[in-house]
Design a protein around this motif. Structure first.
Motif, PDB file in Angstrom:
ATOM      1  N   LEU A 271       0.845  -1.188   0.000  1.00 36.83           N
ATOM      2  CA  LEU A 271       0.000   0.000   0.000  1.00 36.83           C
ATOM      3  C   LEU A 271       0.885   1.245   0.000  1.00 36.83           C
ATOM      4  CD1 LEU A 271      -2.755   1.422   0.318  1.00 36.83           C
ATOM      5  CD2 LEU A 271      -2.539   1.111   2.788  1.00 36.83           C
ATOM      6  N   GLY A 272       0.877   1.980  -1.105  1.00 33.96           N
ATOM      7  CA  GLY A 272       1.711   3.170  -1.230  1.00 33.96           C
ATOM      8  C   GLY A 272       0.870   4.430  -1.343  1.00 33.96           C
ATOM      9  N   LEU A 298      -9.291  21.357   0.681  1.00 30.86           N
ATOM     10  CA  LEU A 298     -10.308  22.047  -0.117  1.00 30.86           C
ATOM     11  C   LEU A 298     -11.339  21.065  -0.659  1.00 30.86           C
ATOM     12  CD1 LEU A 298      -8.080  24.568  -2.125  1.00 30.86           C
ATOM     13  CD2 LEU A 298      -9.667  25.108  -0.267  1.00 30.86           C
ATOM     14  N   MET A 299     -10.902  19.851  -0.995  1.00 33.03           N
ATOM     15  CA  MET A 299     -11.819  18.840  -1.539  1.00 33.03           C
ATOM     16  C   MET A 299     -12.565  18.083  -0.450  1.00 33.03           C
ATOM     17  SD  MET A 299      -9.756  17.230  -4.808  1.00 33.03           S
ATOM     18  CE  MET A 299      -8.285  16.757  -3.887  1.00 33.03           C
ATOM     19  N   GLY A 300     -12.217  18.343   0.812  1.00 31.99           N
ATOM     20  CA  GLY A 300     -12.885  17.634   1.901  1.00 31.99           C
ATOM     21  C   GLY A 300     -12.408  16.208   2.072  1.00 31.99           C
ATOM     22  N   VAL A 301     -11.169  15.925   1.631  1.00 34.59           N
ATOM     23  CA  VAL A 301     -10.600  14.575   1.738  1.00 34.59           C
ATOM     24  C   VAL A 301      -9.598  14.561   2.893  1.00 34.59           C
ATOM     25  CG1 VAL A 301      -9.249  12.786   0.587  1.00 34.59           C
ATOM     26  CG2 VAL A 301     -10.905  14.145  -0.714  1.00 34.59           C
ATOM     27  N   TYR A 302      -9.812  13.670   3.840  1.00 31.26           N
ATOM     28  CA  TYR A 302      -8.926  13.582   4.992  1.00 31.26           C
ATOM     29  C   TYR A 302      -7.651  12.833   4.618  1.00 31.26           C
ATOM     30  CZ  TYR A 302      -7.231  12.734   9.720  1.00 31.26           C
ATOM     31  OH  TYR A 302      -6.460  12.699  10.850  1.00 31.26           O
ATOM     32  N   LEU A 303      -6.507  13.382   5.016  1.00 32.53           N
ATOM     33  CA  LEU A 303      -5.222  12.729   4.779  1.00 32.53           C
ATOM     34  C   LEU A 303      -4.687  12.185   6.093  1.00 32.53           C
ATOM     35  CD1 LEU A 303      -3.424  15.231   2.356  1.00 32.53           C
ATOM     36  CD2 LEU A 303      -4.531  13.071   1.780  1.00 32.53           C
ATOM     37  N   PRO A 304      -4.538  10.882   6.215  1.00 33.09           N
ATOM     38  CA  PRO A 304      -4.029  10.306   7.458  1.00 33.09           C
ATOM     39  C   PRO A 304      -2.514  10.420   7.570  1.00 33.09           C
ATOM     40  CG  PRO A 304      -4.452   8.570   5.875  1.00 33.09           C
ATOM     41  CD  PRO A 304      -4.914   9.849   5.229  1.00 33.09           C
ATOM     42  N   THR A 305      -2.028  10.380   8.790  1.00 30.17           N
ATOM     43  CA  THR A 305      -0.595  10.280   9.029  1.00 30.17           C
ATOM     44  C   THR A 305      -0.188   8.815   8.980  1.00 30.17           C
ATOM     45  OG1 THR A 305      -0.841  10.025  11.428  1.00 30.17           O
ATOM     46  CG2 THR A 305      -0.718  12.293  10.549  1.00 30.17           C
ATOM     47  N   ALA A 306       1.114   8.562   8.967  1.00 29.49           N
ATOM     48  CA  ALA A 306       1.599   7.173   8.988  1.00 29.49           C
ATOM     49  C   ALA A 306       1.135   6.469  10.259  1.00 29.49           C
ATOM     50  CB  ALA A 306       3.118   7.146   8.871  1.00 29.49           C
ATOM     51  N   GLY A 307       1.127   7.196  11.371  1.00 28.19           N
ATOM     52  CA  GLY A 307       0.677   6.609  12.629  1.00 28.19           C
ATOM     53  C   GLY A 307      -0.786   6.233  12.604  1.00 28.19           C
ATOM     54  N   ARG A 320       1.790  -4.903   9.573  1.00 28.08           N
ATOM     55  CA  ARG A 320       2.825  -4.172   8.823  1.00 28.08           C
ATOM     56  C   ARG A 320       4.189  -4.765   9.159  1.00 28.08           C
ATOM     57  NH1 ARG A 320       6.074  -0.001  10.195  1.00 28.08           N
ATOM     58  NH2 ARG A 320       4.883   0.444  12.083  1.00 28.08           N
ATOM     59  N   VAL A 321       4.834  -5.330   8.131  1.00 26.21           N
ATOM     60  CA  VAL A 321       6.132  -5.966   8.347  1.00 26.21           C
ATOM     61  C   VAL A 321       7.286  -5.072   7.927  1.00 26.21           C
ATOM     62  CG1 VAL A 321       5.209  -8.301   8.173  1.00 26.21           C
ATOM     63  CG2 VAL A 321       6.010  -7.136   6.103  1.00 26.21           C
ATOM     64  N   ASN A 322       6.981  -4.011   7.151  1.00 26.45           N
ATOM     65  CA  ASN A 322       8.047  -3.105   6.732  1.00 26.45           C
ATOM     66  C   ASN A 322       7.426  -1.800   6.234  1.00 26.45           C
ATOM     67  OD1 ASN A 322      10.628  -2.161   6.224  1.00 26.45           O
ATOM     68  ND2 ASN A 322      11.248  -3.961   5.050  1.00 26.45           N
ATOM     69  N   THR A 323       8.210  -0.728   6.304  1.00 24.44           N
ATOM     70  CA  THR A 323       7.797   0.568   5.770  1.00 24.44           C
ATOM     71  C   THR A 323       8.933   1.136   4.946  1.00 24.44           C
ATOM     72  OG1 THR A 323       6.402   1.001   7.723  1.00 24.44           O
ATOM     73  CG2 THR A 323       6.977   2.877   6.328  1.00 24.44           C
ATOM     74  N   PHE A 335       3.744   0.819   2.547  1.00 23.28           N
ATOM     75  CA  PHE A 335       3.581  -0.105   3.638  1.00 23.28           C
ATOM     76  C   PHE A 335       3.571  -1.531   3.086  1.00 23.28           C
ATOM     77  CE2 PHE A 335       1.162   3.691   5.099  1.00 23.28           C
ATOM     78  CZ  PHE A 335       1.959   4.028   6.189  1.00 23.28           C
ATOM     79  N   GLU A 336       4.347  -2.383   3.671  1.00 26.44           N
ATOM     80  CA  GLU A 336       4.390  -3.800   3.289  1.00 26.44           C
ATOM     81  C   GLU A 336       3.601  -4.580   4.334  1.00 26.44           C
ATOM     82  OE1 GLU A 336       7.807  -7.160   2.202  1.00 26.44           O
ATOM     83  OE2 GLU A 336       8.350  -5.036   2.466  1.00 26.44           O
TER      84      GLU A 336
END
Length: 338
Positions: A271-272, A298-307, A320-323, A335-336
């Motif tokens: 997942l990239g 502006l588009m109302g799309v939430y962007l998550p953090t890596a955490g 998650r086995v690797n990043t 994310f692997e």
């Protein structure tokens, strides 16, 4: 990138002046234009460009073409000398980041131009924003090659070669599937995308490359997938540059749980995406981050953090086995998962 101009304090420098900001905005549009028209590529390959010859050869207006290169010269991307253009001190950086400027100016400019209206809650209902999807697709394809591909192949090394079928969620142009099938002979690819036009384009491209028997495409919304027999054969699952579309959090958890059910044979899920970065001062924001995060707000799309992604993985049953991260573009991560 250098930001010098030809007027101001006597030495051609503006620093944080209004002229510097204004000229940089114009130059940003010129970077995308010069890329689309082939000017950046010619400078990259040959190291010099004749403005008159370039305009004539591409049926461009000479005065407007000169203005485009002048805009690039104003911020040090190029240097103009006697009708010719040479790479400037900021050329390499701009060339590497050209897709990001194209995403901003050619793909998303209407979005940013309508910022006053889009901030008003009364206007934020239904399909309230618009972007040039063809330009976004072109920019994303180039950005994927420059920033995501190195991480993808690093993650693929961890996935090994013990898979026979790969499915790409949000497959776009199909380029990722094409590269995987070419790298792993005998592997079959399945692309899923919500856009009928994109499916038509990617199907034609796969046929053009003689891979129609190895790669097929389905029109589907990844957030609302229904079971299909071919899903059971998939052992490698990939999803790039659309993971944030699965949010908010509860929806992302539901979607990732659903993927485990629909693709029971998956051994690896790559997942990239570009995640929201935190703890960065306002005067130290790296390239693309401000445009990407502001545009999605502006588009109302939430962007998550890596955490926040880690919380979703835990709650949806993925480990998650690797990043893998790309230091050249802040927030770029693969994310692997197993």
């Amino acid at each position: 990138m250098s930001t010098h101009t030809g007027t101001g304090n006597g030495n051609g420098r503006h620093g944080d002046s209004a002229a510097d900001i204004f000229n940089s905005a114009v130059a940003a549009t010129a970077i995308g234009a010069a890329w689309e028209l082939g000017g950046l590529e010619q400078l990259h390959q040959r190291g010099v460009l004749d403005i008159e010859g370039f305009a004539t050869g591409n049926d461009l207006d000479p005065a407007a073409t000169t203005a485009m290169f002048r805009a690039l010269a104003s911020v040090g991307v190029v240097v103009r000398e006697s009708g010719k253009v040479l790479p400037g001190p900021g050329f390499d950086d701009a060339y590497r980041s050209k897709a990001l400027f194209y995403w901003l100016c050619q793909g998303s400019w209407e979005l940013f131009a309508r910022m006053p209206a889009l901030l008003r809650n009364e206007n934020r209902t239904g399909e309230f924003h618009q972007r040039d999807q063809q330009a976004i697709s072109r920019a994303s394809r180039e950005a994927n090659t420059e920033f995501f591909d190195p991480l993808f192949w690093r993650a693929m090394a961890g996935a090994g070669s013990s898979f026979t079928t790969v499915a790409d969620l949000g497959s776009g142009s199909g380029e990722r599937l094409i590269k995987v099938v070419q790298e792993y002979p005998g592997v079959r690819g399945l692309g899923l995308d919500i856009s009928a036009e994109t499916i038509e384009m990617s199907t034609a491209e796969v046929a053009r490359r003689g891979l129609a028997e190895s790669i097929s495409f389905l029109r589907a919304d990844v957030r609302e997938l229904l079971p299909r027999p071919e899903f059971a054969e998939v052992e490698l699952l990939t999803c790039f540059m659309m993971g944030h579309d699965l949010w908010p959090k509860d929806d992302a958890v539901r979607s990732l749980r659903r993927l485990r059910e629909l693709f029971p044979s998956v051994k690896r899920f790559l997942l990239g995406d570009t995640v929201r970065i935190v703890d960065v001062p306002d005067d130290g924001i790296p390239v693309f981050t401000l445009g990407f995060e502001t545009g999605h707000a502006l588009m109302g799309v939430y962007l998550p953090t890596a955490g926040e992604w880690d919380e979703v993985f835990d709650q949806s049953g993925w480990n998650r086995v690797n990043t893998h991260r790309n230091d050249a573009l802040a927030g770029t991560v693969v994310f692997e998962l197993v």
